[in-house]
Design a protein around this motif. Structure first.
Motif, PDB file in Angstrom:
ATOM      1  N   SER A  35     -19.998  24.245  -5.288  1.00 59.35           N
ATOM      2  CA  SER A  35     -19.129  23.255  -4.638  1.00 59.35           C
ATOM      3  C   SER A  35     -17.828  22.992  -5.394  1.00 59.35           C
ATOM      4  CB  SER A  35     -19.895  21.933  -4.487  1.00 59.35           C
ATOM      5  OG  SER A  35     -20.250  21.439  -5.772  1.00 59.35           O
ATOM      6  N   LEU A  36     -17.705  23.483  -6.616  1.00 60.35           N
ATOM      7  CA  LEU A  36     -16.543  23.145  -7.439  1.00 60.35           C
ATOM      8  C   LEU A  36     -15.679  24.349  -7.784  1.00 60.35           C
ATOM      9  CD1 LEU A  36     -18.241  20.703  -9.979  1.00 60.35           C
ATOM     10  CD2 LEU A  36     -16.885  20.084  -7.965  1.00 60.35           C
ATOM     11  N   TYR A  37     -14.389  24.092  -7.883  1.00 59.07           N
ATOM     12  CA  TYR A  37     -13.413  25.077  -8.321  1.00 59.07           C
ATOM     13  C   TYR A  37     -12.842  24.597  -9.651  1.00 59.07           C
ATOM     14  CZ  TYR A  37      -8.682  27.067  -8.675  1.00 59.07           C
ATOM     15  OH  TYR A  37      -7.529  27.660  -9.119  1.00 59.07           O
ATOM     16  N   ALA A  38     -12.628  25.516 -10.592  1.00 62.71           N
ATOM     17  CA  ALA A  38     -11.959  25.183 -11.848  1.00 62.71           C
ATOM     18  C   ALA A  38     -11.058  26.340 -12.258  1.00 62.71           C
ATOM     19  CB  ALA A  38     -12.979  24.894 -12.949  1.00 62.71           C
ATOM     20  N   ARG A  43     -13.948  24.281   2.051  1.00 61.92           N
ATOM     21  CA  ARG A  43     -14.191  25.555   2.729  1.00 61.92           C
ATOM     22  C   ARG A  43     -15.548  25.527   3.422  1.00 61.92           C
ATOM     23  NH1 ARG A  43     -13.710  30.350  -1.367  1.00 61.92           N
ATOM     24  NH2 ARG A  43     -15.350  29.060  -2.319  1.00 61.92           N
ATOM     25  N   PHE A  44     -16.555  25.005   2.738  1.00 57.23           N
ATOM     26  CA  PHE A  44     -17.914  24.942   3.300  1.00 57.23           C
ATOM     27  C   PHE A  44     -17.929  24.106   4.576  1.00 57.23           C
ATOM     28  CE2 PHE A  44     -22.128  22.821   3.411  1.00 57.23           C
ATOM     29  CZ  PHE A  44     -22.939  23.934   3.524  1.00 57.23           C
ATOM     30  N   PHE A  45     -17.173  23.004   4.551  1.00 53.35           N
ATOM     31  CA  PHE A  45     -17.146  22.114   5.722  1.00 53.35           C
ATOM     32  C   PHE A  45     -16.020  22.495   6.692  1.00 53.35           C
ATOM     33  CE2 PHE A  45     -19.587  19.513   2.712  1.00 53.35           C
ATOM     34  CZ  PHE A  45     -20.683  19.241   3.505  1.00 53.35           C
ATOM     35  N   ASP A  46     -15.350  23.612   6.420  1.00 51.60           N
ATOM     36  CA  ASP A  46     -14.319  24.114   7.341  1.00 51.60           C
ATOM     37  C   ASP A  46     -13.286  23.062   7.696  1.00 51.60           C
ATOM     38  OD1 ASP A  46     -15.241  26.772   7.653  1.00 51.60           O
ATOM     39  OD2 ASP A  46     -16.795  26.082   9.039  1.00 51.60           O
ATOM     40  N   ALA A  47     -12.718  22.435   6.685  1.00 48.08           N
ATOM     41  CA  ALA A  47     -11.811  21.323   6.969  1.00 48.08           C
ATOM     42  C   ALA A  47     -10.483  21.414   6.233  1.00 48.08           C
ATOM     43  CB  ALA A  47     -12.511  20.000   6.617  1.00 48.08           C
ATOM     44  N   GLY A  48     -10.077  22.605   5.837  1.00 38.35           N
ATOM     45  CA  GLY A  48      -8.874  22.741   5.024  1.00 38.35           C
ATOM     46  C   GLY A  48      -7.593  22.931   5.825  1.00 38.35           C
ATOM     47  N   VAL A  76      -6.658  28.200   0.366  1.00 38.26           N
ATOM     48  CA  VAL A  76      -6.005  26.994   0.888  1.00 38.26           C
ATOM     49  C   VAL A  76      -5.354  27.347   2.220  1.00 38.26           C
ATOM     50  CG1 VAL A  76      -4.362  25.164   0.354  1.00 38.26           C
ATOM     51  CG2 VAL A  76      -5.601  26.280  -1.497  1.00 38.26           C
ATOM     52  N   PRO A  77      -6.167  27.512   3.266  1.00 37.25           N
ATOM     53  CA  PRO A  77      -5.643  27.968   4.554  1.00 37.25           C
ATOM     54  C   PRO A  77      -4.779  26.891   5.219  1.00 37.25           C
ATOM     55  CG  PRO A  77      -7.930  27.308   4.797  1.00 37.25           C
ATOM     56  CD  PRO A  77      -7.622  27.241   3.322  1.00 37.25           C
ATOM     57  N   VAL A  78      -3.929  27.353   6.117  1.00 34.15           N
ATOM     58  CA  VAL A  78      -3.032  26.433   6.838  1.00 34.15           C
ATOM     59  C   VAL A  78      -3.831  25.513   7.767  1.00 34.15           C
ATOM     60  CG1 VAL A  78      -1.195  26.346   8.564  1.00 34.15           C
ATOM     61  CG2 VAL A  78      -1.048  27.956   6.650  1.00 34.15           C
ATOM     62  N   HIS A  79      -4.905  26.043   8.325  1.00 25.95           N
ATOM     63  CA  HIS A  79      -5.815  25.207   9.121  1.00 25.95           C
ATOM     64  C   HIS A  79      -7.210  25.816   8.990  1.00 25.95           C
ATOM     65  CE1 HIS A  79      -6.024  28.349  12.094  1.00 25.95           C
ATOM     66  NE2 HIS A  79      -4.718  28.346  12.209  1.00 25.95           N
ATOM     67  N   PRO A  80      -8.255  25.065   9.387  1.00 25.52           N
ATOM     68  CA  PRO A  80      -9.611  25.580   9.196  1.00 25.52           C
ATOM     69  C   PRO A  80      -9.798  26.908   9.947  1.00 25.52           C
ATOM     70  CG  PRO A  80      -9.685  23.240   9.724  1.00 25.52           C
ATOM     71  CD  PRO A  80      -8.271  23.697   9.954  1.00 25.52           C
ATOM     72  N   GLN A  81     -10.425  27.845   9.283  1.00 27.71           N
ATOM     73  CA  GLN A  81     -10.758  29.126   9.913  1.00 27.71           C
ATOM     74  C   GLN A  81     -12.233  29.384   9.679  1.00 27.71           C
ATOM     75  OE1 GLN A  81      -7.757  31.461   7.915  1.00 27.71           O
ATOM     76  NE2 GLN A  81      -6.389  31.340   9.687  1.00 27.71           N
ATOM     77  N   SER A  82     -13.034  28.694  10.475  1.00 33.34           N
ATOM     78  CA  SER A  82     -14.475  28.783  10.275  1.00 33.34           C
ATOM     79  C   SER A  82     -14.969  30.206  10.507  1.00 33.34           C
ATOM     80  CB  SER A  82     -15.191  27.841  11.243  1.00 33.34           C
ATOM     81  OG  SER A  82     -16.588  28.015  11.115  1.00 33.34           O
ATOM     82  N   PRO A  83     -15.858  30.669   9.645  1.00 32.96           N
ATOM     83  CA  PRO A  83     -16.493  31.963   9.894  1.00 32.96           C
ATOM     84  C   PRO A  83     -17.458  31.908  11.080  1.00 32.96           C
ATOM     85  CG  PRO A  83     -17.494  30.909   7.992  1.00 32.96           C
ATOM     86  CD  PRO A  83     -16.319  30.050   8.392  1.00 32.96           C
ATOM     87  N   CYS A  84     -17.790  30.676  11.513  1.00 31.85           N
ATOM     88  CA  CYS A  84     -18.756  30.552  12.609  1.00 31.85           C
ATOM     89  C   CYS A  84     -18.101  30.871  13.944  1.00 31.85           C
ATOM     90  CB  CYS A  84     -19.307  29.131  12.680  1.00 31.85           C
ATOM     91  SG  CYS A  84     -19.950  28.549  11.117  1.00 31.85           S
ATOM     92  N   GLN A 115     -28.779  33.472   7.379  1.00 29.83           N
ATOM     93  CA  GLN A 115     -28.520  32.297   6.539  1.00 29.83           C
ATOM     94  C   GLN A 115     -29.242  31.051   7.042  1.00 29.83           C
ATOM     95  OE1 GLN A 115     -24.367  31.672   5.435  1.00 29.83           O
ATOM     96  NE2 GLN A 115     -23.914  33.824   5.880  1.00 29.83           N
ATOM     97  N   SER A 116     -30.010  31.178   8.138  1.00 27.32           N
ATOM     98  CA  SER A 116     -30.726  30.030   8.696  1.00 27.32           C
ATOM     99  C   SER A 116     -29.780  28.855   8.925  1.00 27.32           C
ATOM    100  CB  SER A 116     -31.860  29.597   7.744  1.00 27.32           C
ATOM    101  OG  SER A 116     -32.722  30.671   7.472  1.00 27.32           O
ATOM    102  N   ALA A 117     -28.614  29.140   9.469  1.00 25.85           N
ATOM    103  CA  ALA A 117     -27.610  28.097   9.693  1.00 25.85           C
ATOM    104  C   ALA A 117     -26.920  28.297  11.033  1.00 25.85           C
ATOM    105  CB  ALA A 117     -26.580  28.125   8.577  1.00 25.85           C
ATOM    106  N   ILE A 118     -26.653  27.196  11.728  1.00 25.66           N
ATOM    107  CA  ILE A 118     -25.965  27.268  13.021  1.00 25.66           C
ATOM    108  C   ILE A 118     -24.471  26.995  12.828  1.00 25.66           C
ATOM    109  CG2 ILE A 118     -26.393  24.866  13.659  1.00 25.66           C
ATOM    110  CD1 ILE A 118     -26.999  26.021  16.558  1.00 25.66           C
ATOM    111  N   THR A 119     -24.135  26.219  11.764  1.00 24.26           N
ATOM    112  CA  THR A 119     -22.775  26.198  11.226  1.00 24.26           C
ATOM    113  C   THR A 119     -22.970  26.330   9.718  1.00 24.26           C
ATOM    114  OG1 THR A 119     -22.594  23.838  10.719  1.00 24.26           O
ATOM    115  CG2 THR A 119     -22.087  24.516  12.993  1.00 24.26           C
ATOM    116  N   GLN A 120     -21.879  26.393   8.965  1.00 20.13           N
ATOM    117  CA  GLN A 120     -22.056  26.558   7.522  1.00 20.13           C
ATOM    118  C   GLN A 120     -22.862  25.409   6.921  1.00 20.13           C
ATOM    119  OE1 GLN A 120     -19.144  29.138   5.197  1.00 20.13           O
ATOM    120  NE2 GLN A 120     -17.854  27.538   6.092  1.00 20.13           N
ATOM    121  N   SER A 121     -22.790  24.226   7.547  1.00 15.55           N
ATOM    122  CA  SER A 121     -23.444  23.062   6.935  1.00 15.55           C
ATOM    123  C   SER A 121     -24.665  22.565   7.696  1.00 15.55           C
ATOM    124  CB  SER A 121     -22.433  21.912   6.830  1.00 15.55           C
ATOM    125  OG  SER A 121     -21.987  21.541   8.117  1.00 15.55           O
ATOM    126  N   LEU A 122     -24.899  23.078   8.893  1.00 15.62           N
ATOM    127  CA  LEU A 122     -25.969  22.540   9.733  1.00 15.62           C
ATOM    128  C   LEU A 122     -27.066  23.567  10.041  1.00 15.62           C
ATOM    129  CD1 LEU A 122     -23.854  20.576  12.361  1.00 15.62           C
ATOM    130  CD2 LEU A 122     -25.047  19.641  10.352  1.00 15.62           C
TER     131      LEU A 122
END
Lengths: 352, 352, 352, 352
Positions: free
Chosen positions: C89-92, C169-174, D34-42, D83-90
């Protein structure tokens, strides 16, 4: 002369009949109970230090701190004489402690603030830690903590006491207890509370030691003054209040005490402010400089004070306050704003 | 007889000299200002509905709702006559509205609760939505919302009004305004507020419509009673208060109003409770059943009430309360607990 | 060799049939999805400054700050190579800026902290105010605020960048945006943010300028160090972490940033600590002194680092950390603890 | 072909030299980090119940609930297979329980929601209280509470499981434990949690039994549906989402779970909505009626689903969602919004 109207007679009889049952008709008092705007029974008032100080010194002769427990002259609102109140909800007094004296340890539900007015070298001890007093310092005694005062100063030390005594009385919630010892034992080095919480940091372990009250006992004037001067130079000056900062509880960002708000403000030299009014009543202590204070009641009665160092004055609820200062002025103040906010009844109005 | 001691004379002279400056010596009043425990000036008191109702009905003859604005008999604490207060901080009254009457629209800073005592079919309108009253319903009028009352019932409708009038007066923060129209226009279907917020859900858009006050206007007795009965069957019975629930603001989990706490409790048949006391004073309204109420003052004076449906009584701060009920009893109550919590001065003690 | 069991064959067929529908059987992976305790894919790792610095200086030759936008060497967890992450979860990273250079203005959703490692006289500019960097200072760049860096120093300046990049990135909110100008215009005198909020006071008017992020841009080492030394002298030493303080947001009492917790701690000379583990992973930067760091994985693998000034190391989730220090040591660290708390998944264990 | 530019060679050498030290140059990856807007892999995806159900029933033959521990078909995002995931976090899955079966008791850090899709009469037991499942009910399993499932139904019962498994894995904070007994002992009557907390009231004594998680185990569809229908009749229809309510925790007013937001919405007959996008990804379960769902990726790729009862679909972060419904439609959904809010990274955009 006519006989009273039958309906009126009927009502009079009804009122007489309900009286023994502890009932009374709302419609006869509704207007007074639900006023169009606040009509505080309090009035503006000023206490000039040059007049108060001699009496304080005489009190120093007339009674010892120990006998008095707290040697304080209460600042009573002229409209509330005998109620030990400067507004309906606030208590204020000037406390004197002489070299070598001790004001014995006790604790109570009421929260107290101390704002140092004259002299250095006295101390207040809270929870085993002593704090040395210097003019302009703002010091806290949290609710239900044992505290005593003493002095190793050369001369008299005087501070403003601000307490929520009338509130606690109004809500019937006051408890008190005397300490076992005359002055409590010192268990921590002076300044350790500030070291823990005063630098925008806090211990990783351990919760708020005093609940909703700030863990910092003392907010030294040295730092408050530095902040005010920086902002006076760098920041825009508010047309109503100059540069005004609120003290905060670093563990919450809120007020240092759950019942009392505290402020320090600086009116720049040549300041001629605009008027504002608010529902919370406030007590002011002049720290440095001089100012002219205009206070206008909701009914339009205007009071004008010329104030200087160590003078104190009170501004009741919904009275419009306006400052002028040629030389510049630093003022400390406290009010019951936290309660107005908690009850959802705070209202402010900036007049132009 | 001896001459007074010189020191005493000196003090007397000092007091005389400080008096004109609105100063007074703390040490002469300290003990009273900072009591060892709460000593409320209020006393326990009971209002029997069978005695109050006839007077209410006579008031119905003596004055119209419209002329009275609010046709209410104030329940005054016997120790606070003339102050329109049932405790130092709380107001309570019984309001009557007759078929076809209207109590005109106004609004004020003070928050109000209505607890329906007798009759169905009257309504209160808040913010354009009417709420029909049924016995046992708890209804809210948020601070500064226009509200009016009316009745399409066949008979008289009576409810308990609970307000924070004395608090708002004490803090000098009251504002009021009359509505332009006699009764406000209905802009929403009855029940839409409850549909929005009453089902443990809330609209995704839009914040709290009434700030710190619950967005639910009405908490119907039907549901409160169902909850109490379920818990009486399934849950352990508290030895002090039987089954006691607090109403909550679904948007915060806190009290429905920032100044008033409201409760509904059920004493099971055969309940013989233990005594408890707290700093908040409370007003009780008996909904169903009968109980014996014991109230003991901090000084040990005991008052005993036998209460039944629609009776009302007050328990002052720090008075020990104990219930007994052979038949079982349902009680609604309200107190100033939220303020005691906000000020950090709430204290409770369960006695054994 | 036997044919597979019919039930097994049936399952295999079922799995094949559900695969095209993007379905997969939980029971085949349940154990991995719901582990008995955290099993982080990350490993402990150390970056010795004496090894990293030469590469940083070569980077100073190989690319300009302006071309690089940010001239940073990312500290990648050996088990997460290619992911630009030091924990999941962290960047350094370690950022270098040379005299006269400018790292151009941009802004992004990601929050950043800077901890100054080497050199004085560079600055970071946030929201129109520049902050000069000195070793040991902790500096904040709030989410979505334009920021640029520059240097008027004589030599290179290096700092640790800590960001929540992997979380965002994980929460796709950047989101991100470049500034119009190379470096933003200075609109406020340096230090005015600190003057406003750094002295346990805050302006009466105006809300939190950066929402949940601290309004203080810089927490100078001078003051953090003073606090640590006072507490080392006066307060009991924690057997696990010595003297450890958290940085706080003076407007909330919470963490300075909603995604990152920051700490400064001092191990007294002769400290031999006990082991503790927690679910949040942490990145450490050694400020002064030397220490021996023991990190034990949940599986019992032990790593031992001897660390000194400007060294950096990472402690993954649920790895037991133990410190020893003969000479004494000051360490800065940051972790994702605020998120663990917000999600209700923080767990700590102090081992004896 | 030319030789590479010397500067390029120098950089290549630098990269090779830093690699063994677990260092990597930010400037080569900055744009992606650091993308300009979210680019979900989902990607958006749909699971038609008519296709999924037969496989669920075959699973019912292929393995017992007890052997499977949880007989669930995981809904995997096509872009995150394995990955047993429907989105990256869910995490989302459909769970089947057959008459007489028991899914044994265990507990874990992960929070779970159950949304009942088909069948009545199964139960879930949490903390000693059983809750009977009916289609449309939303049921909670708080973090770290023992829970088991069973069925006294006549036919199969299927529900949607929603968990925060990927988040807890990402933050390396998962713990789990099996229960001692196959199914936990029932210690409370069904519905007593709802009686305590479901009626806009709460017990006077006792804090939140599950910390930040709602004390209500079940939000019955009967009441959610009533609320939606009332609002559809009485309230303005939102042009983007029809009538949409969020479930709340009655003790906080916030989300029922610290990691998952849950919603129920109704699209009126003839609804043709506008598009909106937000950073939180969401999983939808169709309860009643039919709708056409348009999902547009940030890159402009459009997916169109025709959905009906018991169908499930996923809308990734920052994908624009638009609904149309001729017949009207009721949809349940859940997302990771609480975390986006806690991290201060939630962004919403309503397109016109």
């Amino acid at each position: 002369m006519n006989a009273p109207h039958p309906a009126a007679r009927e009502r009079e009889q009804l009122y007489r009949d309900m009286d023994p049952l502890n009932l009374t008709p709302l419609w006869e008092v509704l207007h007074a109970l639900v006023p169009v705007h606040p009509q505080s029974p309090c009035v503006p008032a000023l206490w000039r230090y040059e007049e108060v100080r001699p009496l304080l010194m005489r009190a120093g002769q007339a009674i010892t701190a120990e006998e008095a427990v707290r040697r304080v002259l209460i600042l009573e609102n002229p409209a509330l004489r005998g109620q030990s109140a400067i507004t309906q909800s606030l208590y204020a007094g000037l406390q004197l402690i002489m070299p070598g004296e001790v004001a014995p340890a006790h604790r109570h539900t009421q929260s107290a603030l101390r704002f140092i007015v004259e002299g250095s070298g006295a101390y207040t001890a809270v929870d085993g830690e002593r704090t040395t007093m210097r003019p302009g310092d703002f010091i806290i005694t949290p609710s239900w903590t044992f505290h005593d005062h003493g002095s190793e100063a050369e001369g008299p030390v005087v501070w403003l006491d601000g307490l929520d005594i009338p509130m606690v009385r109004f809500f019937d919630a006051g408890f008190a207890e005397n300490g076992s010892a005359r002055s409590q034992q010192v268990t921590r080095v002076e300044g350790s509370s500030f070291a823990r919480y005063g630098h925008n940091m806090a211990p990783v372990r351990g919760d708020a030691p005093f609940g909703a009250t700030s863990p910092i006992f003392s907010y030294p004037y040295e730092r408050s003054r530095e902040a005010l001067e920086r902002l006076e130079r760098d920041a825009p000056i508010d047309e109503w209040e100059g540069v005004k900062l609120r003290y905060l509880n670093p563990l919450t960002g809120g007020w240092p005490m759950p019942t009392l708000a505290t402020f320090m403000q600086k009116l720049p030299a040549g300041f001629s402010g605009r008027a504002a009014r608010q529902t919370d009543g406030a007590v002011y202590s002049v720290v440095e400089g001089r100012a002219v204070v205009h206070v206008e009641s909701p009914q339009g009665a205007i009071v004008r004070h010329e104030v200087g160092p160590r003078d104190h004055f009170v501004v009741p609820s919904w009275h419009a306050l306006r400052f002028e200062s040629e030389a510049g002025c630093v003022l400390f103040s406290f009010s019951d704003r936290p309660v107005h906010q908690a009850l959802g009844i705070l209202k402010e109005e900036r007049l132009s």
